[in-house]
Scaffold this motif. Sequence first.
Motif, mmCIF file in Angstrom:
data_model
loop_
_atom_site.group_PDB
_atom_site.id
_atom_site.type_symbol
_atom_site.label_atom_id
_atom_site.label_comp_id
_atom_site.label_asym_id
_atom_site.label_seq_id
_atom_site.Cartn_x
_atom_site.Cartn_y
_atom_site.Cartn_z
ATOM 1 N N PRO A 57 0.824 -1.205 0.000
ATOM 2 C CA PRO A 57 0.000 0.000 0.000
ATOM 3 C C PRO A 57 0.864 1.263 0.000
ATOM 4 O O PRO A 57 1.970 1.253 0.549
ATOM 5 C CB PRO A 57 -0.776 -0.087 1.313
ATOM 6 C CG PRO A 57 -0.474 -1.415 1.901
ATOM 7 C CD PRO A 57 0.774 -1.912 1.255
ATOM 8 N N MET A 89 2.298 4.596 1.335
ATOM 9 C CA MET A 89 2.471 5.196 2.667
ATOM 10 C C MET A 89 2.221 4.199 3.796
ATOM 11 O O MET A 89 1.716 4.563 4.849
ATOM 12 C CB MET A 89 1.549 6.410 2.827
ATOM 13 C CG MET A 89 1.629 7.426 1.710
ATOM 14 S SD MET A 89 3.244 8.211 1.553
ATOM 15 C CE MET A 89 3.193 9.256 2.989
ATOM 16 N N HIS A 90 2.546 2.939 3.576
ATOM 17 C CA HIS A 90 2.297 1.896 4.571
ATOM 18 C C HIS A 90 3.372 0.826 4.394
ATOM 19 O O HIS A 90 3.830 0.582 3.286
ATOM 20 C CB HIS A 90 0.902 1.291 4.324
ATOM 21 C CG HIS A 90 0.407 0.382 5.396
ATOM 22 N ND1 HIS A 90 0.881 -0.895 5.567
ATOM 23 C CD2 HIS A 90 -0.543 0.567 6.336
ATOM 24 C CE1 HIS A 90 0.240 -1.464 6.580
ATOM 25 N NE2 HIS A 90 -0.624 -0.595 7.065
ATOM 26 N N ALA A 91 3.737 0.175 5.465
ATOM 27 C CA ALA A 91 4.697 -0.922 5.380
ATOM 28 C C ALA A 91 4.114 -2.053 4.531
ATOM 29 O O ALA A 91 2.891 -2.231 4.487
ATOM 30 C CB ALA A 91 5.010 -1.436 6.779
ATOM 31 N N VAL A 143 2.662 -5.552 3.430
ATOM 32 C CA VAL A 143 1.815 -6.494 4.146
ATOM 33 C C VAL A 143 2.031 -7.850 3.481
ATOM 34 O O VAL A 143 1.785 -8.002 2.293
ATOM 35 C CB VAL A 143 0.332 -6.073 4.067
ATOM 36 C CG1 VAL A 143 -0.548 -7.054 4.804
ATOM 37 C CG2 VAL A 143 0.145 -4.648 4.582
ATOM 38 N N PHE A 155 -5.297 -6.387 7.054
ATOM 39 C CA PHE A 155 -5.178 -5.106 6.353
ATOM 40 C C PHE A 155 -6.486 -4.743 5.656
ATOM 41 O O PHE A 155 -7.006 -3.642 5.824
ATOM 42 C CB PHE A 155 -4.028 -5.155 5.343
ATOM 43 C CG PHE A 155 -3.942 -3.911 4.504
ATOM 44 C CD1 PHE A 155 -3.355 -2.770 5.015
ATOM 45 C CD2 PHE A 155 -4.474 -3.880 3.225
ATOM 46 C CE1 PHE A 155 -3.295 -1.600 4.257
ATOM 47 C CE2 PHE A 155 -4.417 -2.726 2.462
ATOM 48 C CZ PHE A 155 -3.831 -1.579 2.976
ATOM 49 N N TRP A 156 -7.024 -5.683 4.878
ATOM 50 C CA TRP A 156 -8.258 -5.385 4.145
ATOM 51 C C TRP A 156 -9.442 -5.212 5.092
ATOM 52 O O TRP A 156 -10.317 -4.389 4.846
ATOM 53 C CB TRP A 156 -8.538 -6.456 3.091
ATOM 54 C CG TRP A 156 -7.539 -6.423 1.979
ATOM 55 C CD1 TRP A 156 -6.708 -7.431 1.585
ATOM 56 C CD2 TRP A 156 -7.226 -5.318 1.120
ATOM 57 N NE1 TRP A 156 -5.901 -7.016 0.551
ATOM 58 C CE2 TRP A 156 -6.206 -5.725 0.238
ATOM 59 C CE3 TRP A 156 -7.709 -4.017 1.013
ATOM 60 C CZ2 TRP A 156 -5.657 -4.888 -0.729
ATOM 61 C CZ3 TRP A 156 -7.163 -3.177 0.048
ATOM 62 C CH2 TRP A 156 -6.151 -3.614 -0.801
ATOM 63 N N ASN A 162 -1.572 3.207 -6.080
ATOM 64 C CA ASN A 162 -1.414 4.543 -5.508
ATOM 65 C C ASN A 162 -2.755 5.237 -5.474
ATOM 66 O O ASN A 162 -3.738 4.723 -5.963
ATOM 67 C CB ASN A 162 -0.399 5.369 -6.286
ATOM 68 C CG ASN A 162 -0.913 5.755 -7.664
ATOM 69 O OD1 ASN A 162 -2.026 5.460 -8.056
ATOM 70 N ND2 ASN A 162 -0.061 6.410 -8.414
#
Length: 126
Positions: free
Chosen positions: A41, A43-45, A47, A56-57, A126
């Motif tokens: 994703p 801006m996210h580490a 997964v 996450f979902w 994005n």
Amino acid sequence: MEETDVKTIVKTAQARWNKAFNSGDAAAVAELYTADGAVLPPMHAPVKGTRAIADFWMGLISAGVKDHDIELHDAQGAGDVAYSNGKWSATGAAEDGSRVRFEGTIVTILRRQGDGSWKTCLHIWN
């Protein structure tokens, strides 16, 4: 792999993904990824793995994201790998409670499994 075949494979995978997400079933979404699958994703580490992907979902589903759709722009493949790019869209709740539309670009890589099914091994947007 014929272009029409890979587009059918990708469109089928996208339809299954949208159906699972839009029904609110994060576990079903996660099952569409390989065991070593990764979601990247913005801006996210990263997964990785079925449980983390489901969590996450579920976070997005619980936040009110719905009406997900994918517009396929291109799909290519060779052997047991297919990749695609396109445009995604979804709706979510704004701070005032009104609905807001989100959209961006998406890239997925799918890998044929031993049983002949296709699962996503890499998903970035994005």
